[in-house]
Design an enzyme around this catalytic site. Sequence first.
Site, PDB file in Angstrom:
ATOM      1  N   ARG A  91       0.926  -1.283   0.020  1.00  0.00           N
ATOM      2  CA  ARG A  91      -0.097  -0.093   0.080  1.00  0.00           C
ATOM      3  C   ARG A  91       0.995   1.244  -0.107  1.00  0.00           C
ATOM      4  NH1 ARG A  91      -3.583  -0.553   4.915  1.00  0.00           N
ATOM      5  NH2 ARG A  91      -1.815  -1.727   5.547  1.00  0.00           N
ATOM      6  N   ASN A  93      -6.645  -2.153   1.732  1.00  0.00           N
ATOM      7  CA  ASN A  93      -6.769  -3.557   1.960  1.00  0.00           C
ATOM      8  C   ASN A  93      -8.145  -4.267   2.155  1.00  0.00           C
ATOM      9  OD1 ASN A  93      -4.002  -4.239   1.724  1.00  0.00           O
ATOM     10  ND2 ASN A  93      -3.724  -4.364   4.035  1.00  0.00           N
TER      11      ASN A  93
END
EC number: 6.2.-.-
Length: 748
Positions: A24, A42
Amino acid sequence: MPRVEEQGACRWLITGRVQGVGFRPFIYRLARELGLNGFVRNRSGTVEVVTEGDASSIEAFAVAVQQQAPSLARPTITSREKIPAGFHADFRILASSVSDADIHIPADYSVCARCYEEMQDLSNRRYRYPFINCTECGPRYSLIKAMPYDRAQTTMSEFTLCGACRAEYENPNDRRFHAEPLACVACGPALWYSEPGRAAIHGNENALADAVAQLRDGLIVAVKGVGGYHLMIDARNERAVARLRIRKHRPHKPFAVLFPVMDNLIALHKAVITDDLALSALSAPDRPIVILPKRRQSRLADCIAPGLSQLGAMLPYSPLHQLLLQDVGGALVTTSANISGEPVVTEPEEAETLLANVADGFLHHNRPILCPIDDSVVEPCATKTRAIRIGRGLAPLELQLPRPISSPTLATGAHLKNTLALAWDNRVVISPHIGDLDSRRSQAVFARTASELQRLYDVRAETVICDTHDGYASTRWAKGCGLSLQRVGHHQAHASALVGEWPEDTGSWLVFTWDGVGLGSDGTLWGGEALLGKPGQWRRAGSFRPFRLAGGDRVGREPWRSAAALCWTAGFDWNTSSMAKEAWQKGLNCHETSSAGRLFDAAAAMIGLTEMASFEGQAPMWLEAIADPDIPALPLPLHRDAERIWRTDWAPLIPFLMDGRQSPAARAGLFQASMALALVQQALRIRAEHGEINIGLAGGVFQNRLLVEQTLGLLDEQGFTVRLNEQVPCNDASISFGQIIEALYGDF
């Protein structure tokens, strides 16, 4: 994928190894660099991304996701769709969301170079901190409670981040952004040291100092690591290693050695022979134990790997290990802190109870281990590195199925070297090494792992597969679990596991499945088979002359029984009690077998290496260690029996193996070469009948590196394409995966 025109927006779903690897933050920085707005977050097992901006920037984003991802990431873009634009003013990282599960569990990784440098930096606030980590390194699988992979769903949720760590954790431009095991000395896990009869020593430096002092004095210390406890001792201290063998009731089985990384690995290079392949395996993020040739002269204790020409070597993968090696000033024997064959111990109280008569002291820490996991073991062989045991860093091991399986399925594997496999859709996940299922503790860990795999991946099995042998603990569990039951033959599973690793190889296969024993479809104990066909359609095309073994389960640890059986079957004498021969003649507690593994046992006993083994595989390992690789083979008779199976007759080997005028090295070399030639002779006969075939070498016997390399050389001369297990071990750890592949194609 069609190009996005001018300005636009896309929604992406990215799967694969994308959680717990700094993915990320990578997406965030990439999007900001490209001037894209949107978000990343996520989901249960995937990463969702929305990008808004210029068409060229979005296309550049698509390329960079695949080419510039963090080194530990393995992203796959599974979905890309156009969406309306104009809803995002910048690019952000959003909180995780729970969605339909497409879960990929991250493995435990070794400490990275940057964290290692910080740990050595006196000015750094994590100087000598035993639990330093970042988004590119540290524990993952061993501390995960549930997915998505967020701190609140790990055992690190017990530790509240201090202000400095919180700032790092929340800063997308920091390399510790959402490093879930993030900690420092002010807010994270800590060490303590204990000994019987002494007050516990708390504090990282004080606990380390006591443990190091004991190790320097030749004492045995149980150390809690990433996935469980290890027993550690100075690898240069012969008496200390001998004491460990006595206390652990492990007289011969080799120990692994943990080598320091300082001084350009000088200690490692003085102990083992390395090449680029070996060094690459040793320094990989999974940091496995790597089996390498020993040097004749080294400072290590001789009794670390008695009777063997190889040594299990590894480099430190945790900061705690690095500190211990650095302070001790040399290599450490590092072996699983367990009862032989059982799963690794994880809890301080359990460690002090089970290891009370083994360890002199205990170096504990308070970071809970939710999922126990042993070290992985690999071996370089024939220009490739192949797995021997899948554990920390490699497991859970996920593979793609060549086609979707009809229903979620749990495969329960074998009795020894057990693993489980969970399959759904076109995915299969193989559990970490569980071990031998002889004890109640092993069986309890087996049952817990079966439950945990399904829970972590949010998949509920509808079907269970087991071996055809009713005596296996895994079979008994499967029969009692209440799911729809399928059964797969042991050697068919070995063959299918190998083919499952090579789905791109089409056509017929001839897979040599050589191991100890497994129940065959004719009710006898197989172990030296050549199976022709493909998954779901195997038939026995080659084998060895059968012989009758007496002794039941004791045979694997008593090689003299295999030697006696071969001698008596072929009309030779064997020096043992008349009662044993009489029982054999009457067929008392006898089983017919074609086991190649028992032939290796017998050869070791006939040569005089050992008649009694203290661990499974000892006799063949000692045989390989002394074998002269330059001794020519003895061609063995090959005939076709009434069932049209090509049978190799081992009887001509007996006079040579028992000829004391020849050196043990020459006799061992002749045996190894003859077995390799026998395999090739069978392959040639079967190819002559059935045309071109792919050759596979599966089963625990093919852990023998010399046998494999000799066999590969001969098969290559005859123009065969040959495959080995690589990601999945060739031993019984592959059975669960093979059961899945066999069921995928079989007609049950």
